[in-house]
Enzyme design. Structure first.
Site, PDB file in Angstrom:
ATOM      1  N   CYS A 160      46.805 102.109  46.879  1.00 39.24           N
ATOM      2  CA  CYS A 160      47.628 100.970  46.455  1.00 39.24           C
ATOM      3  C   CYS A 160      48.827 101.338  45.603  1.00 39.24           C
ATOM      4  O   CYS A 160      49.622 100.476  45.231  1.00 39.24           O
ATOM      5  CB  CYS A 160      46.753  99.950  45.758  1.00 39.24           C
ATOM      6  N   HIS A 293      50.029  95.259  37.842  1.00 32.41           N
ATOM      7  CA  HIS A 293      49.282  95.492  39.080  1.00 32.41           C
ATOM      8  C   HIS A 293      48.377  94.275  39.304  1.00 32.41           C
ATOM      9  O   HIS A 293      48.306  93.761  40.406  1.00 32.41           O
ATOM     10  CB  HIS A 293      48.483  96.789  38.957  1.00 32.41           C
ATOM     11  N   HIS A 328      47.327  90.965  47.802  1.00 36.29           N
ATOM     12  CA  HIS A 328      47.475  92.376  47.435  1.00 36.29           C
ATOM     13  C   HIS A 328      47.819  93.141  48.710  1.00 36.29           C
ATOM     14  O   HIS A 328      46.963  93.356  49.561  1.00 36.29           O
ATOM     15  CB  HIS A 328      46.186  92.899  46.802  1.00 36.29           C
TER      16      HIS A 328
END
Lengths: 401, 84, 230
Positions: A160, A293, A328
């Site tokens: 990620c 994040h 996400h």
């Protein structure tokens, strides 16, 4: 003095819009962009909420401006669409004498098509070009070929934080004079493969995700792509482009704690942010906004929150996670959120942290609850943390023209 | 119950790749997590898979796992109670 | 088989960056700093090979058995390197890790796909899924050795010594890295290949390190030679 790095172009596609303008307008509406699964073929179809790009494969071919052909995954098409917008925005068709590179990030690669044809590909070999597209670099090569970027291409895959790392590598290659300008970012499509994997880890929220909320229950996965055009100071003189902003700092750190979990004190996140801040030469109080994040998992938000407290002490900047908007987008998240951060600097806005109700007991701060407009945003820190403990932080700063 | 406990020990060893550990090394009443076997959060999720795969028992909220997976005995008791 | 280094390696004579320790693992053979420490005539099952070497070297670390094969391979290669040359003197943030390969985590991707391919045997395993990323192997190396510096995993068709070399040099030049593990860790099906090297800002001492092994100049050519040396 090392060369300054400027952002001179951008392009984006995700569930909140098919380009910069649509995405910006959607964000102003302060509502989640996630919804039910339409395109991914999975048993989890009715169970999960995701940030899926609404367009079908055929529509994506159309938007990408190419004829439908085997070997093109949804992932590649998303990449092409965002890269084309960035290409035009950064005027990459000009000054072809400049050494130009493409650094793209993805983790799923061509998995979205490949997983449909893999199980019987030995007996049914009609779709084998999709099997070849599984390789992460395949999407990068197709984008590079289409845009005619030949001086340098590479693919980054660090979960990620991938797209943030692509931007970081691009900046370094400019600074060391290996290239004159770089298109850097990432693409990631939803797949049965990682939907099932994240589901097995029990970290998916079945409702719209609630980052930094005491009752947060996990992630909504999403898909999309975003690319930035980076130019060195030297190159800028040649292209005459007007910079969107400056990439003032970057930092990467390995947390060394667990394969997937973040440490309770967020040491990896802290080190990445600290490194980026030190490089930018700014004081902590000069950061106006942190695009966190903020995945919405128990683990990340507490860990990241503690790292933010450690870095900023009692003067915590505005903080929000934009993941309830986009979902996400894993390997594309770094560049998608970089663009969302740049939009704040360009337009004097700060995006709200949707679905926030109540502060995490262990933390001293709450995220931004309502859209802020007419706000001076000079510097934004954008965080992207990945499985494997790979943590990256980027700092974007306004450029006075 | 003793039979199930032995079977569970073997299944846990296999599912969690506990090399060099034999069923005799595991005290059915001592905590599985924390000290001892060195298990982590992924192992806890893996035990959820084990219950579903081998016993048809579904655990939706991983937080419930804490009590169920306290020890081999608590697991055996939970299975006896919930087995379909 | 001779344990000495082939003469074509470039020795380090100046205060440059050196490869101060390295390991090579290939199917049935392990070389550490020019010495063959393990060799088996018949190519044994790959998983058994790694386990046998792990036990032979007495690397007590129960988590090793839980790793996927890529992580086992990279972990083992790194441990063999660090057994010869410790990095304990460095600050955790001053140590970087840059690994590369061509198949990414494909071997484990296939395993995960097996658990979700049909409804009848649908049991996705969290402990398999967490390894469906190539950089997890770096995470495992860092966890064991308390390394907190920058890390990256690069994927290319074949070994790209030049890119690896440039990436590592950049970490030394601009990212305050003082030591870096770098190399190639590739697993697919029944074949594996690893080359992991420790790079430090060190000049060779008069007797080298560990008696016979003298640091090699850290450059593209030597990395390529190490790869071929397998």
């Amino acid at each position: 003095m090392p060369q300054r790095i400027f952002i001179t172009g951008y392009g984006i596609i995700s569930c909140i819009g098919n380009n910069i303008e649509e995405s910006f307008n959607f964000l102003l509406g302060s509502k989640p962009g996630t919804g039910k699964i339409n395109h991914v073929q999975t048993l989890l179809r009715d169970e999960l909420l995701v940030g899926e790009v609404t367009k079908s494969l055929d529509e994506l071919f159309d938007m990408a401006g190419i004829q439908p052909a085997d070997g093109y995954s949804r992932n590649t098409l998303l990449g092409i669409i965002a890269a084309r917008e960035a290409f035009a925005s950064g005027r990459l068709d000009q000054h072809t004498e400049l050494r130009t590179g493409l650094i793209s990030a993805t983790t799923v690669g061509g998995m979205d098509r490949c997983e449909l044809y893999y199980n019987d590909f030995l007996t049914n070999d009609t779709r084998n070009s999709f099997i070849d597209s599984y390789d992460c670099a395949d999407s990068t090569e197709k984008i590079a070929q289409l845009l005619g970027i030949h001086d340098f291409t590479t693919t980054i895959s660090t979960a990620c934080s991938s797209a943030a790392n692509a931007i970081m590598l691009g900046a370094r290659m400019l600074r060391t004079g290996k290239l004159d300008r770089v298109m850097a970012g990432g693409c990631e499509s939803l797949t049965r493969f990682h939907l099932n994997g994240f589901n097995a880890l029990k970290i998916l929220d079945k409702d719209s995700s609630k980052p930094f909320d005491i009752n947060r229950a996990g992630i909504n996965l999403g898909e999309g792509s975003a690319f930035l055009v980076l130019e060195s100071e030297e190159t800028l003189k040649k292209t005459g482009n007007v910079p969107l902003c400056e990439l003032a700092g970057w930092g990467n750190s390995c947390e060394a704690f667990h394969q997937t979990a973040s440490s309770p004190d967020g040491i990896g996140a802290y080190l990445a942010m600290k490194k980026a801040l030190d490089m930018s030469g700014m004081a902590p109080r000069e950061i106006d906004y942190v695009n966190a994040h903020g995945t919405g998992t128990d683990n990340n938000d507490l860990s990241e929150g503690r790292a933010i407290e450690k870095l900023f002490g009692t003067r915590i900047p505005l903080v929000s996670s934009t993941k309830p908007f986009t979902g996400h987008t894993t390997s594309a998240a770094g560049s998608i959120e970089a663009i969302l951060s740049i939009l704040c600097i360009r337009n004097g806005v700060v995006w709200p942290n949707l679905n926030f109700r109540e502060r995490i007991a262990e933390l001293s701060f709450s995220p931004v609850e309502k859209l802020m407009t007419d706000t001076e945003v000079n510097a934004v820190m954008s965080n992207s943390f990945g499985f494997g403990g790979n943590d990256t932080s980027l700092i974007f700063r306004k450029v006075e023209v | 119950m003793d039979e199930l406990i032995l079977k569970l020990k073997q299944e846990v060893i296999e599912q969690l790749n506990l090399e060099d550990i034999t069923p005799d090394d595991i005290n059915p009443d001592l905590p599985l997590f924390g000290e001892g076997l060195g298990l982590d959060s992924i192992d806890a999720l893996e035990l959820i898979v084990l219950l579903e795969k081998n016993y048809g028992i579904k655990i939706e909220d991983p937080k419930d796992g804490k009590k169920i997976f306290h020890s081999i005995r608590s697991m055996a008791e939970y299975i006896t109670e919930h087995k379909k | 088989m001779a344990g000495a280094m082939p003469p074509s390696f470039i020795r380090n004579n100046k205060m440059e960056r050196s490869i101060t320790s390295y390991s090579l693992l290939h199917d049935n053979k392990v070389i550490v700093n020019g010495r063959i420490i393990f060799y088996q005539e018949n190519i044994i099952k790959f998983a058994d090979f790694l386990k046998t070497v792990f036990k032979q070297e007495q690397l007590a670390y129960p988590k090793f058995y839980k790793m996927d094969t890529l992580s086992k391979l990279g972990f083992l290669a790194a441990e063999l390197v660090l057994k010869e040359k410790s990095i304990e003197g460095y600050r955790p943030e001053a140590v970087g890790v840059v690994l590369s390969n061509s198949s990414s985590s494909l071997d484990t991707d296939v395993a995960h796909n097996e658990t979700i391919r049909d409804r009848a045997s649908y049991f996705p395993s969290p402990s398999v899924f967490v390894y469906t990323l190539p950089n997890i192997v770096i995470g495992e190396v860092c966890i064991k050795n308390k390394i907190k510096g920058e890390n990256a995993f690069l994927i290319s068709e074949t070994f790209n010594g030049r890119l690896l070399c440039e990436y590592v040099n950049e970490l030394f030049n601009n990212e305050r890295v003082e030591a870096c593990l770098c190399g190639w860790v590739e697993v697919m099906g029944n074949s594996c290949q690893a080359m992991v090297a420790l790079v430090e800002k060190l000049a060779p001492g008069p007797d080298g390190i560990n008696g016979s092994f003298k640091p090699l100049l850290f450059n593209e050519q030597n990395l390529n030679l190490l790869m071929k040396h397998n």
